[in-house]
Design a protein around this motif. Structure first.
Motif, PDB file in Angstrom:
ATOM      1  N   TYR A  14       0.867  -1.195   0.000  1.00  0.00           N
ATOM      2  CA  TYR A  14       0.000   0.000   0.000  1.00  0.00           C
ATOM      3  C   TYR A  14       0.896   1.235   0.000  1.00  0.00           C
ATOM      4  CZ  TYR A  14      -3.646  -3.261   1.460  1.00  0.00           C
ATOM      5  OH  TYR A  14      -4.538  -4.314   1.528  1.00  0.00           O
ATOM      6  N   ASP A  15       0.318   2.380  -0.317  1.00  0.00           N
ATOM      7  CA  ASP A  15       1.107   3.603  -0.169  1.00  0.00           C
ATOM      8  C   ASP A  15       1.409   3.859   1.308  1.00  0.00           C
ATOM      9  OD1 ASP A  15       1.295   4.297  -2.872  1.00  0.00           O
ATOM     10  OD2 ASP A  15      -0.769   5.076  -2.858  1.00  0.00           O
ATOM     11  N   TYR A  16       0.366   3.707   2.136  1.00  0.00           N
ATOM     12  CA  TYR A  16       0.537   3.965   3.570  1.00  0.00           C
ATOM     13  C   TYR A  16      -0.094   2.833   4.376  1.00  0.00           C
ATOM     14  CZ  TYR A  16       1.729   8.651   2.050  1.00  0.00           C
ATOM     15  OH  TYR A  16       2.338   9.705   1.433  1.00  0.00           O
ATOM     16  N   ILE A  17       0.592   2.433   5.418  1.00  0.00           N
ATOM     17  CA  ILE A  17       0.009   1.468   6.361  1.00  0.00           C
ATOM     18  C   ILE A  17      -0.067   2.144   7.721  1.00  0.00           C
ATOM     19  CG2 ILE A  17       0.272  -0.774   7.490  1.00  0.00           C
ATOM     20  CD1 ILE A  17       1.842  -1.702   5.050  1.00  0.00           C
ATOM     21  N   ILE A  18      -1.244   2.122   8.306  1.00  0.00           N
ATOM     22  CA  ILE A  18      -1.452   2.765   9.609  1.00  0.00           C
ATOM     23  C   ILE A  18      -1.689   1.666  10.630  1.00  0.00           C
ATOM     24  CG2 ILE A  18      -2.940   4.357  10.899  1.00  0.00           C
ATOM     25  CD1 ILE A  18      -3.721   5.305   7.865  1.00  0.00           C
ATOM     26  N   VAL A  19      -0.957   1.682  11.709  1.00  0.00           N
ATOM     27  CA  VAL A  19      -1.093   0.639  12.726  1.00  0.00           C
ATOM     28  C   VAL A  19      -1.848   1.202  13.923  1.00  0.00           C
ATOM     29  CG1 VAL A  19       0.114  -1.048  14.152  1.00  0.00           C
ATOM     30  CG2 VAL A  19       1.115  -0.323  11.973  1.00  0.00           C
ATOM     31  N   GLY A  20      -3.095   0.774  14.079  1.00  0.00           N
ATOM     32  CA  GLY A  20      -3.935   1.237  15.186  1.00  0.00           C
ATOM     33  C   GLY A  20      -5.062   2.110  14.686  1.00  0.00           C
ATOM     34  N   ALA A  21      -6.312   1.690  14.964  1.00  0.00           N
ATOM     35  CA  ALA A  21      -7.495   2.417  14.473  1.00  0.00           C
ATOM     36  C   ALA A  21      -8.194   3.139  15.606  1.00  0.00           C
ATOM     37  CB  ALA A  21      -8.450   1.436  13.795  1.00  0.00           C
ATOM     38  N   GLY A  22      -7.418   3.884  16.424  1.00  0.00           N
ATOM     39  CA  GLY A  22      -8.016   4.609  17.538  1.00  0.00           C
ATOM     40  C   GLY A  22      -8.372   6.031  17.155  1.00  0.00           C
ATOM     41  N   VAL A  27      -8.569   8.771  12.025  1.00  0.00           N
ATOM     42  CA  VAL A  27      -8.545  10.073  11.341  1.00  0.00           C
ATOM     43  C   VAL A  27      -7.583  10.007  10.153  1.00  0.00           C
ATOM     44  CG1 VAL A  27      -7.911  12.519  11.560  1.00  0.00           C
ATOM     45  CG2 VAL A  27      -9.050  11.360  13.459  1.00  0.00           C
ATOM     46  N   VAL A  28      -6.393   9.479  10.404  1.00  0.00           N
ATOM     47  CA  VAL A  28      -5.378   9.465   9.352  1.00  0.00           C
ATOM     48  C   VAL A  28      -5.848   8.587   8.186  1.00  0.00           C
ATOM     49  CG1 VAL A  28      -2.969   8.916   8.816  1.00  0.00           C
ATOM     50  CG2 VAL A  28      -3.541   9.924  11.024  1.00  0.00           C
ATOM     51  N   ALA A  29      -6.421   7.421   8.505  1.00  0.00           N
ATOM     52  CA  ALA A  29      -6.900   6.524   7.433  1.00  0.00           C
ATOM     53  C   ALA A  29      -8.002   7.205   6.629  1.00  0.00           C
ATOM     54  CB  ALA A  29      -7.426   5.226   8.041  1.00  0.00           C
ATOM     55  N   ALA A  30      -8.918   7.857   7.316  1.00  0.00           N
ATOM     56  CA  ALA A  30     -10.045   8.488   6.611  1.00  0.00           C
ATOM     57  C   ALA A  30      -9.569   9.665   5.765  1.00  0.00           C
ATOM     58  CB  ALA A  30     -11.096   8.949   7.618  1.00  0.00           C
ATOM     59  N   ARG A  31      -8.693  10.472   6.322  1.00  0.00           N
ATOM     60  CA  ARG A  31      -8.246  11.657   5.564  1.00  0.00           C
ATOM     61  C   ARG A  31      -7.364  11.265   4.373  1.00  0.00           C
ATOM     62  NH1 ARG A  31     -12.170  14.930   6.589  1.00  0.00           N
ATOM     63  NH2 ARG A  31     -12.242  15.707   8.708  1.00  0.00           N
ATOM     64  N   VAL A  94     -10.290  -2.163  19.829  1.00  0.00           N
ATOM     65  CA  VAL A  94     -11.505  -2.264  19.033  1.00  0.00           C
ATOM     66  C   VAL A  94     -11.401  -1.171  17.975  1.00  0.00           C
ATOM     67  CG1 VAL A  94     -12.654  -0.796  20.778  1.00  0.00           C
ATOM     68  CG2 VAL A  94     -14.054  -2.097  19.223  1.00  0.00           C
ATOM     69  N   LEU A  95     -12.138  -1.281  16.877  1.00  0.00           N
ATOM     70  CA  LEU A  95     -12.148  -0.162  15.926  1.00  0.00           C
ATOM     71  C   LEU A  95     -12.619   1.090  16.660  1.00  0.00           C
ATOM     72  CD1 LEU A  95     -13.596  -1.561  12.550  1.00  0.00           C
ATOM     73  CD2 LEU A  95     -11.225  -0.935  13.081  1.00  0.00           C
ATOM     74  N   GLY A  96     -11.884   2.181  16.491  1.00  0.00           N
ATOM     75  CA  GLY A  96     -12.170   3.389  17.271  1.00  0.00           C
ATOM     76  C   GLY A  96     -11.237   3.501  18.477  1.00  0.00           C
ATOM     77  N   GLY A  97     -10.556   2.392  18.809  1.00  0.00           N
ATOM     78  CA  GLY A  97      -9.599   2.406  19.924  1.00  0.00           C
ATOM     79  C   GLY A  97     -10.264   2.887  21.197  1.00  0.00           C
ATOM     80  N   SER A  98      -9.584   3.726  21.930  1.00  0.00           N
ATOM     81  CA  SER A  98     -10.132   4.188  23.214  1.00  0.00           C
ATOM     82  C   SER A  98     -11.343   5.099  23.008  1.00  0.00           C
ATOM     83  CB  SER A  98      -9.046   4.888  24.036  1.00  0.00           C
ATOM     84  OG  SER A  98      -7.996   3.983  24.308  1.00  0.00           O
ATOM     85  N   THR A  99     -11.554   5.640  21.807  1.00  0.00           N
ATOM     86  CA  THR A  99     -12.759   6.477  21.614  1.00  0.00           C
ATOM     87  C   THR A  99     -14.028   5.628  21.546  1.00  0.00           C
ATOM     88  OG1 THR A  99     -12.875   6.560  19.176  1.00  0.00           O
ATOM     89  CG2 THR A  99     -11.387   8.125  20.254  1.00  0.00           C
ATOM     90  N   SER A 100     -13.868   4.299  21.412  1.00  0.00           N
ATOM     91  CA  SER A 100     -15.043   3.427  21.424  1.00  0.00           C
ATOM     92  C   SER A 100     -15.387   2.974  22.834  1.00  0.00           C
ATOM     93  CB  SER A 100     -14.804   2.194  20.542  1.00  0.00           C
ATOM     94  OG  SER A 100     -14.829   2.565  19.183  1.00  0.00           O
ATOM     95  N   VAL A 101     -14.508   3.241  23.803  1.00  0.00           N
ATOM     96  CA  VAL A 101     -14.796   2.810  25.185  1.00  0.00           C
ATOM     97  C   VAL A 101     -14.710   3.967  26.164  1.00  0.00           C
ATOM     98  CG1 VAL A 101     -13.933   0.468  24.778  1.00  0.00           C
ATOM     99  CG2 VAL A 101     -12.373   2.197  25.696  1.00  0.00           C
ATOM    100  N   LEU A 534       8.896   6.227   8.540  1.00  0.00           N
ATOM    101  CA  LEU A 534       8.088   5.922   9.721  1.00  0.00           C
ATOM    102  C   LEU A 534       7.659   7.197  10.446  1.00  0.00           C
ATOM    103  CD1 LEU A 534       7.194   3.419  11.307  1.00  0.00           C
ATOM    104  CD2 LEU A 534       9.358   3.501  12.544  1.00  0.00           C
ATOM    105  N   ARG A 535       6.351   7.314  10.678  1.00  0.00           N
ATOM    106  CA  ARG A 535       5.835   8.435  11.463  1.00  0.00           C
ATOM    107  C   ARG A 535       5.063   7.903  12.658  1.00  0.00           C
ATOM    108  NH1 ARG A 535       4.793  13.818   8.030  1.00  0.00           N
ATOM    109  NH2 ARG A 535       5.202  12.774   6.069  1.00  0.00           N
ATOM    110  N   VAL A 536       4.899   8.726  13.672  1.00  0.00           N
ATOM    111  CA  VAL A 536       3.996   8.418  14.777  1.00  0.00           C
ATOM    112  C   VAL A 536       2.926   9.495  14.797  1.00  0.00           C
ATOM    113  CG1 VAL A 536       3.727   8.206  17.272  1.00  0.00           C
ATOM    114  CG2 VAL A 536       5.789   7.315  16.169  1.00  0.00           C
ATOM    115  N   ILE A 537       1.669   9.075  14.780  1.00  0.00           N
ATOM    116  CA  ILE A 537       0.574  10.039  14.940  1.00  0.00           C
ATOM    117  C   ILE A 537      -0.400   9.464  15.957  1.00  0.00           C
ATOM    118  CG2 ILE A 537      -1.240  11.367  13.799  1.00  0.00           C
ATOM    119  CD1 ILE A 537       0.221  11.159  11.192  1.00  0.00           C
ATOM    120  N   ASP A 538      -0.281   9.884  17.185  1.00  0.00           N
ATOM    121  CA  ASP A 538      -1.232   9.502  18.240  1.00  0.00           C
ATOM    122  C   ASP A 538      -0.849  10.244  19.509  1.00  0.00           C
ATOM    123  OD1 ASP A 538       0.857   8.133  19.464  1.00  0.00           O
ATOM    124  OD2 ASP A 538       0.250   6.178  18.711  1.00  0.00           O
TER     125      ASP A 538
END
Ligand SMILES: Cc1cc2nc3c(=O)[nH]c(=O)nc-3n(C[C@H](O)[C@H](O)[C@H](O)COP(=O)(O)OP(=O)(O)OC[C@H]3O[C@@H](n4cnc5c(N)ncnc54)[C@H](O)[C@@H]3O)c2cc1C
Length: 577
Positions: A14-22, A27-31, A94-101, A534-538
């Protein structure tokens, strides 16, 4: 497309792989996937949020953690500052990470928080003024569940109505509302009313916003991922814990990391983005050989890039639950305890998404400073982000708001739960094994400094003073347990160390710092120092924990992070266009 099993992925590049859907990863995946030229894989260790009904009902957020299938179920190391207690430390899995709980309180932080991020990183792009464009993309102000008239509870011009996350004022009145507001009038110099807590001026007590839409949780999964599901350039894989990043070559003299182990190998043409949260991100860096070389060797990981800042500098809001007995059966305790009331509240929520279940933990919150004359400032510099930022928060709960100690079988309660907002304690997250399925050691070092314990001791006295206002006469009966009897500072300190736990806002474990700084994990553009690809966004990039419940600031960081990547992508393809 949503894959439930990583071995079923059709593409591996893929062009970009994002690890963690919190908060951040979604946000990064959607944008990024808004641009049809960009292919994206979003990797999430947890399950789907779809169909988990309690996670959609705001008041039931209290039941989602700890120790559930939606939780990573971390536990801290024994904390000397808390009488050596090891406390449970939820993180959404979970999808949404901590924003789902999470408990859905929504803020952006103080303007000074972002101005400080800009000044310590030397990047004015992180300042409050510049970040408001991202706040606009994140917040969608909607009516409260009970559609009440919101006049006087917020300032409309400070809000956006066009963003991805629905945000509302509480839709369920409680007996505390008028009393809290009356106290801000009676004691207006010590406890001033704040007409809007989202606009960057956070001091004072005001009405709390929550990420709730029509009585239902709004998370990064519902607000960002759901609208993106149909995109052909976005794959999401769940039940897929990334276990390691792999070195794929080098860029000049620095190593490149563009492959991630998720059962199968998945490779990124441009970048891998770590959005695994303040515990998952440093752990994954360390497992991949990026961290303190000596510490890595000690646990059997071959170092690739020596960076002693990885996993360090953790800061968090310690939580002090102060609970009082009250003379009123109309508290949430009655609902939680009485099956008839519980079922009636559930029926009301099912019928029209209103009532107690449509609201979260608090209708008002307050952001407070110690007095300037406080004796601690003779020996300790003020750690707040600035003179308009707070030292502690007061959270007014219409029930037993103590997440780690169950409510007693009888009684009705109110809480002024305190969060320590400008802590000076710093902790760490450190792998203890090269096995990625062994959880890292989480050591927040709670209450390990004089400032932190001083502030919580003062907050108890201040909370008791708050309840001497006329509005509470006949309402509050007595403090629960030692809260009622403690008088001297030594007694209050003993009480604080006995009951304090966390509000789950860890940040800083992959902190950003200025380019060329001798410390820090990522540059101001969120690229990992000394590494290519490699970037970190969280939340782990925030150098200081903000004056906010952390989802809001992290959403904003992620919006800007996605923007930075899109600009780099555009520049990269233009080299060849
Ligand atoms: C119980 C609770 C209550 C809270 N209440 C509030 C509140 O009321 N208001 C507020 O603003 N904030 C609240 N927070 C905090 C807020 O939700 C977090 O600060 C925010 O979600 C953190 O965002 P993040 O993107 O850094 O991490 P997260 O949202 O935690 O997302 C990280 C994601 O990465 C995934 N992951 C981790 N490691 C891996 C791996 N190796 N491979 C694949 N996936 C991985 C995780 O499963 C998770 O989905 C609360 C948090 C908790 C736990």
């Amino acid at each position: 497309k949503l894959y439930h099993n990583p071995s079923k992925l059709v593409n591996t590049t893929y062009d970009y792989i994002i690890v963690g859907a919190g908060a951040a990863g979604a946000v990064v995946a959607a944008r990024l996937s808004e641009d049809p030229r960009i292919s994206v894989l979003l990797v999430e260790a947890g399950i789907s949020n779809e169909g988990i009904v309690p996670a959609t009902i705001p008041l039931l957020s209290l039941s989602l953690t700890p120790n559930t299938i939606l939780d990573w179920n971390f536990t801290t190391t024994p904390q000397p500052g808390l009488n050596n207690r090891a406390i449970s430390y939820p993180r959404g899995r979970v999808l949404g990470g901590s924003t789902s709980v999470n408990y859905m309180v929504y803020m952006r932080g103080s303007a000074e928080d972002f101005d400080r991020y800009a000044s310590v990183t030397g990047d004015s792009g992180w300042n409050w003024k510049n970040m408001q464009q991202y706040a606009k993309k994140n917040e969608k102000l909607v009516a409260p569940a009970d559609s009440h008239n919101m006049t006087g509870e917020y300032i409309p011009s400070l809000h956006s109505t066009s963003g991805a996350i629905s945000v509302s004022l509480s839709g369920n009145p409680t007996p505390l509302d008028s009393r809290v507001i009356a106290t801000t009038q009676e004691f207006s110099s010590e406890f001033p009313f704040n007409p809007d807590l989202v606009g960057g001026n956070i001091l004072g007590i005001g009405w709390a916003f929550a990420s709730i839409d029509n009585g239902t949780r709004s998370s990064s999964a519902t607000g960002y991922l759901s609208p993106a599901y149909g995109r052909p350039n976005l794959d999401i894989v769940i039940n897929a814990q990334a276990t390691k990043l792999e070195e794929t070559g080098n860029f000049g003299t620095i190593p490149s990391f563009r492959r991630v182990l998720v059962a199968e190998n998945a490779g990124a043409r441009h970048e891998i983005i770590l959005s695994s949260g303040a515990f998952g991100t440093p752990a994954l860096l360390q497992l991949s050989g990026i961290g303190d070389s000596t510490e890595l060797r000690a646990v059997g990981v071959a170092p690739v890039v020596h960076n002693p800042s990885v996993g360090k500098n953790m800061s968090d809001h310690a939580l002090l639950p102060n609970v009082w007995n009250v003379n009123n059966p109309d508290t949430y305790d009655s609902i939680f305890r009485n099956p008839d009331l519980f079922n009636a509240s559930m029926a009301q929520w099912i019928n029209n998404r209103t009532g107690a279940f449509a609201s979260n933990i608090a209708n008002q919150i307050g952001w407070m400073r110690l007095p300037e004359s406080a004796s601690i400032f003779r020996t300790v510099p003020d750690p707040a982000a600035g003179p308009n930022s707070s030292h502690f928060e007061m959270i007014f709960g219409n029930f037993w708001l103590n997440p780690t100690t169950p409510a007693p079988p009888a009684g009705n309660f109110m809480s002024i739960t305190i969060a320590l907002i400008s802590p000076t304690s710093r902790g760490s997250v450190q792998i203890s094994s090269s096995n990625p399925f062994i959880k890292p050691l989480v050591d927040p070092k709670f209450l390990s400094t004089n400032f932190d314990i001083f502030t919580l001791v003062e907050s108890v006295k201040i909370s008791k003073r708050f309840l001497t206002a006329k509005a509470w006469k006949g309402y509050v009966r007595s403090g629960v347990g030692e809260l009622e009897t403690v008088k001297t500072d030594a007694e209050i300190e003993a009480y604080v160390r006995k009951v304090t736990n966390t509000i789950w806002h860890p940040v800083g474990t992959a902190m950003m710092s200025a380019k060329g700084a001798s410390y820090g994990v990522v540059d101001p553009d969120l690229k990992v120092k000394g590494v290519d690809g490699l970037r970190v966004i969280d939340g782990s990039v925030l150098p200081f924990v903000p004056n906010a419940h952390t989802q809001g600031p992290i959403y904003l960081i992620a919006e800007r992070g996605a923007d930075l990547i899109k600009k780099d992508f555009q520049a990269a393809i233009c080299l060849t266009c």
